[in-house]
Scaffold this motif. Structure first.
Motif, PDB file in Angstrom:
ATOM      1  N   LEU A 279       1.091  -1.101   0.601  1.00 14.64           N
ATOM      2  CA  LEU A 279      -0.212   0.043   0.145  1.00 14.64           C
ATOM      3  C   LEU A 279       0.818   1.304  -0.046  1.00 14.64           C
ATOM      4  CD1 LEU A 279      -2.860  -0.773   2.536  1.00 14.64           C
ATOM      5  CD2 LEU A 279      -2.521  -1.044   0.204  1.00 14.64           C
ATOM      6  N   ASN A 280       0.134   2.729  -0.497  1.00 12.30           N
ATOM      7  CA  ASN A 280       1.238   3.625  -0.826  1.00 12.30           C
ATOM      8  C   ASN A 280       0.458   4.413  -0.179  1.00 12.30           C
ATOM      9  OD1 ASN A 280       2.588   2.538  -3.071  1.00 12.30           O
ATOM     10  ND2 ASN A 280       0.599   2.742  -4.301  1.00 12.30           N
ATOM     11  N   ASP A 281       1.268   5.374  -0.038  1.00 13.51           N
ATOM     12  CA  ASP A 281       1.012   6.910   1.268  1.00 13.51           C
ATOM     13  C   ASP A 281       0.941   8.315   0.238  1.00 13.51           C
ATOM     14  OD1 ASP A 281       3.903   8.636   0.883  1.00 13.51           O
ATOM     15  OD2 ASP A 281       4.157   7.070   0.262  1.00 13.51           O
ATOM     16  N   LYS A 282       0.792   9.065   0.886  1.00 16.17           N
ATOM     17  CA  LYS A 282       0.021  10.082  -0.136  1.00 16.17           C
ATOM     18  C   LYS A 282       0.565  11.038  -0.806  1.00 16.17           C
ATOM     19  CE  LYS A 282      -3.115  13.266   2.042  1.00 16.17           C
ATOM     20  NZ  LYS A 282      -4.204  13.410   2.740  1.00 16.17           N
ATOM     21  N   GLY A 283       2.043  10.683   0.034  1.00 14.65           N
ATOM     22  CA  GLY A 283       3.374  11.833  -0.006  1.00 14.65           C
ATOM     23  C   GLY A 283       3.789  12.006   0.917  1.00 14.65           C
ATOM     24  N   ASP A 284       3.239  11.725   1.956  1.00 11.70           N
ATOM     25  CA  ASP A 284       3.827  12.513   2.744  1.00 11.70           C
ATOM     26  C   ASP A 284       4.844  11.068   4.274  1.00 11.70           C
ATOM     27  OD1 ASP A 284       1.670  10.749   3.928  1.00 11.70           O
ATOM     28  OD2 ASP A 284       0.936  12.507   5.274  1.00 11.70           O
ATOM     29  N   ILE A 285       4.904  10.593   3.523  1.00 10.88           N
ATOM     30  CA  ILE A 285       5.458   9.530   4.219  1.00 10.88           C
ATOM     31  C   ILE A 285       4.737   8.805   5.822  1.00 10.88           C
ATOM     32  CG2 ILE A 285       7.428   8.127   4.698  1.00 10.88           C
ATOM     33  CD1 ILE A 285       9.131  10.259   3.559  1.00 10.88           C
ATOM     34  N   LEU A 286       3.670   8.829   5.799  1.00 13.00           N
ATOM     35  CA  LEU A 286       2.917   9.071   6.846  1.00 13.00           C
ATOM     36  C   LEU A 286       0.755   8.356   6.474  1.00 13.00           C
ATOM     37  CD1 LEU A 286       2.512   9.290   9.832  1.00 13.00           C
ATOM     38  CD2 LEU A 286       1.832  11.553   9.491  1.00 13.00           C
ATOM     39  N   HIS A 287       0.872   8.896   5.520  1.00 13.29           N
ATOM     40  CA  HIS A 287      -1.059   8.723   5.641  1.00 13.29           C
ATOM     41  C   HIS A 287      -0.938   7.518   4.307  1.00 13.29           C
ATOM     42  CE1 HIS A 287      -1.395  11.962   7.954  1.00 13.29           C
ATOM     43  NE2 HIS A 287      -1.908  11.399   8.726  1.00 13.29           N
ATOM     44  N   PHE A 288      -2.326   7.016   4.241  1.00 11.06           N
ATOM     45  CA  PHE A 288      -2.685   6.050   3.108  1.00 11.06           C
ATOM     46  C   PHE A 288      -3.190   6.623   2.463  1.00 11.06           C
ATOM     47  CE2 PHE A 288      -2.516   3.116   6.127  1.00 11.06           C
ATOM     48  CZ  PHE A 288      -1.595   1.661   6.199  1.00 11.06           C
ATOM     49  N   ASP A 289      -2.919   6.549   1.175  1.00 11.33           N
ATOM     50  CA  ASP A 289      -3.467   7.694   0.339  1.00 11.33           C
ATOM     51  C   ASP A 289      -5.101   6.448  -0.247  1.00 11.33           C
ATOM     52  OD1 ASP A 289      -3.151   5.075  -2.043  1.00 11.33           O
ATOM     53  OD2 ASP A 289      -1.566   5.991  -3.371  1.00 11.33           O
ATOM     54  N   SER A 290      -5.537   7.646  -1.257  1.00  5.68           N
ATOM     55  CA  SER A 290      -6.727   6.583  -1.356  1.00  5.68           C
ATOM     56  C   SER A 290      -7.330   5.219  -1.828  1.00  5.68           C
ATOM     57  CB  SER A 290      -7.513   7.817  -2.633  1.00  5.68           C
ATOM     58  OG  SER A 290      -7.819   9.255  -1.634  1.00  5.68           O
ATOM     59  N   LYS A 291      -6.458   5.474  -2.452  1.00  4.76           N
ATOM     60  CA  LYS A 291      -6.796   4.344  -3.618  1.00  4.76           C
ATOM     61  C   LYS A 291      -5.689   2.964  -2.382  1.00  4.76           C
ATOM     62  CE  LYS A 291      -5.952   5.121  -8.315  1.00  4.76           C
ATOM     63  NZ  LYS A 291      -5.483   5.712  -9.208  1.00  4.76           N
ATOM     64  N   SER A 292      -5.643   2.974  -1.952  1.00  2.00           N
ATOM     65  CA  SER A 292      -5.053   2.208  -0.593  1.00  2.00           C
ATOM     66  C   SER A 292      -5.898   1.668   0.703  1.00  2.00           C
ATOM     67  CB  SER A 292      -3.037   2.721  -0.160  1.00  2.00           C
ATOM     68  OG  SER A 292      -1.818   2.673  -1.132  1.00  2.00           O
ATOM     69  N   LEU A 293      -6.207   2.743   0.956  1.00 10.90           N
ATOM     70  CA  LEU A 293      -7.049   2.962   1.759  1.00 10.90           C
ATOM     71  C   LEU A 293      -8.496   2.037   1.258  1.00 10.90           C
ATOM     72  CD1 LEU A 293      -6.975   6.162   3.434  1.00 10.90           C
ATOM     73  CD2 LEU A 293      -7.227   4.301   4.152  1.00 10.90           C
ATOM     74  N   ARG A 294      -8.799   2.470   0.323  1.00 12.47           N
ATOM     75  CA  ARG A 294     -10.392   1.310  -0.405  1.00 12.47           C
ATOM     76  C   ARG A 294      -9.726   0.320  -0.290  1.00 12.47           C
ATOM     77  NH1 ARG A 294     -13.551   5.005  -0.262  1.00 12.47           N
ATOM     78  NH2 ARG A 294     -14.448   6.477  -2.038  1.00 12.47           N
ATOM     79  N   ILE A 295      -8.593  -0.015  -0.917  1.00  8.82           N
ATOM     80  CA  ILE A 295      -7.983  -1.582  -0.901  1.00  8.82           C
ATOM     81  C   ILE A 295      -7.786  -1.925   0.963  1.00  8.82           C
ATOM     82  CG2 ILE A 295      -5.858  -3.184  -1.465  1.00  8.82           C
ATOM     83  CD1 ILE A 295      -5.300  -0.840  -4.336  1.00  8.82           C
ATOM     84  N   PHE A 296      -7.025  -1.253   1.488  1.00 11.82           N
ATOM     85  CA  PHE A 296      -7.050  -1.855   2.900  1.00 11.82           C
ATOM     86  C   PHE A 296      -8.762  -2.075   3.821  1.00 11.82           C
ATOM     87  CE2 PHE A 296      -4.370  -0.106   6.280  1.00 11.82           C
ATOM     88  CZ  PHE A 296      -3.607  -1.477   7.002  1.00 11.82           C
ATOM     89  N   GLY A 297      -9.457  -1.348   3.207  1.00 10.50           N
ATOM     90  CA  GLY A 297     -11.016  -1.674   3.598  1.00 10.50           C
ATOM     91  C   GLY A 297     -11.021  -3.273   3.391  1.00 10.50           C
ATOM     92  N   LEU A 298     -10.627  -3.627   1.926  1.00  7.88           N
ATOM     93  CA  LEU A 298     -11.102  -5.083   1.469  1.00  7.88           C
ATOM     94  C   LEU A 298     -10.145  -5.759   1.842  1.00  7.88           C
ATOM     95  CD1 LEU A 298     -11.133  -4.340  -2.307  1.00  7.88           C
ATOM     96  CD2 LEU A 298     -13.341  -4.131  -0.880  1.00  7.88           C
ATOM     97  N   ARG A 299      -9.444  -5.516   2.482  1.00  5.55           N
ATOM     98  CA  ARG A 299      -8.412  -6.684   3.363  1.00  5.55           C
ATOM     99  C   ARG A 299      -9.637  -6.757   5.151  1.00  5.55           C
ATOM    100  NH1 ARG A 299      -2.128  -4.662   1.688  1.00  5.55           N
ATOM    101  NH2 ARG A 299      -2.648  -5.264  -0.779  1.00  5.55           N
ATOM    102  N   TYR A 300      -9.011  -5.673   5.797  1.00  6.91           N
ATOM    103  CA  TYR A 300      -9.953  -5.957   6.547  1.00  6.91           C
ATOM    104  C   TYR A 300     -11.672  -6.514   6.053  1.00  6.91           C
ATOM    105  CZ  TYR A 300      -7.389  -2.197   9.366  1.00  6.91           C
ATOM    106  OH  TYR A 300      -6.718  -1.467  10.831  1.00  6.91           O
ATOM    107  N   PHE A 301     -12.094  -6.422   5.038  1.00  9.44           N
ATOM    108  CA  PHE A 301     -13.107  -6.950   5.783  1.00  9.44           C
ATOM    109  C   PHE A 301     -13.049  -8.918   5.059  1.00  9.44           C
ATOM    110  CE2 PHE A 301     -16.489  -9.761   3.180  1.00  9.44           C
ATOM    111  CZ  PHE A 301     -17.519  -9.795   3.808  1.00  9.44           C
TER     112      PHE A 301
END
Length: 228
Positions: A196-218
């Motif tokens: 998964l990727n960050d949004k450019g701040d080396i801290l927060h996940f970017d939007s596409k990664s958060l959508r994927i992360f939600g699927l992984r949580y499920f």
């Protein structure tokens, strides 16, 4: 309605840019805000002006694919930048989350607890040393306080991109602690943040990664449900 508590710090609250991914909107996905249930829209959290896309909406959407007759209730309580001490049972954010959830669900039990936190601990070795113990204690207690002893708990790894952030040197140890908590607690699992990727701040996940992360949580959630 199947209700899920969203708890932790900024990567649970969501910092993804809303315009970068398709909007998820479904009348069967509700959020608890201003003391009432209403249509879920991002940002689910209003903790900071930077709140945006999170992982919970794709989690809910995937839930409805599996259970199309259900409704999903999301209870946002995460707050960016917050250390675990404030989420311990004596902490202000813990007590706030419990109060909001009780108002939202009454005497019902939660369908699940989604947790993402730990970045705030990764610059302090003393916090790292007690993270596993404290998080286990907190998650055990919140199940009790919310009358949800069998609610699956899904944790999420910290972003692997934190290896490039010199201000957060102990992120690997926090991820190890999260895995240990998942092994120790019953009905608990952990979603990987690999690739998964960050949004450019080396801290927060970017939007596409958060959508994927939600699927992984499920995926972890449904695995627990199938094993019960």
């Amino acid at each position: 309605m199947k209700n899920f508590l969203l708890i932790g710090q900024s990567n649970m609250a969501g910092r993804g840019i809303i315009e970068e991914v398709p909007v998820i909107s479904n009348p069967q996905i509700q959020m608890y805000r201003d003391n009432q249930w209403q249509l879920a829209v991002e940002p689910l959290h209003l903790d900071k002006a930077t709140a945006g896309v999170g992982l919970a909406m794709s989690f809910a959407q995937e839930f409805l694919k599996k259970y199309p007759a259900e409704k999903v209730g999301l209870i946002p309580t995460a707050v960016g930048g917050t250390p675990l001490i404030r989420w311990m049972p004596s902490g202000d954010l813990y007590q706030n989350a419990v109060a909001i959830t009780k108002n939202a669900i009454g005497n019902q039990s939660l369908a699940g607890i989604l947790w993402h936190q730990g970045e705030a601990e990764t610059d302090n070795l003393e916090n790292v040393k007690v993270y596993e113990k404290n998080l286990t204690e907190m998650l055990t207690q919140i199940r009790r306080d919310l009358n949800s002893p069998k609610a699956p708990i899904i944790l999420g790894e910290l972003g692997h991109f934190l290896s490039k952030n010199p201000a957060l040197p102990y992120f690997t140890q926090i991820n190890q602690a999260l895995h240990q908590v998942a092994q120790k607690l019953s009905l608990c699992s952990i979603a990987t943040a690999e690739s998964l990727n960050d949004k450019g701040d080396i801290l927060h996940f970017d939007s596409k990664s958060l959508r994927i992360f939600g699927l992984r949580y499920f995926e972890k959630f449904i695995n627990i449900k199938m094993e019960k």
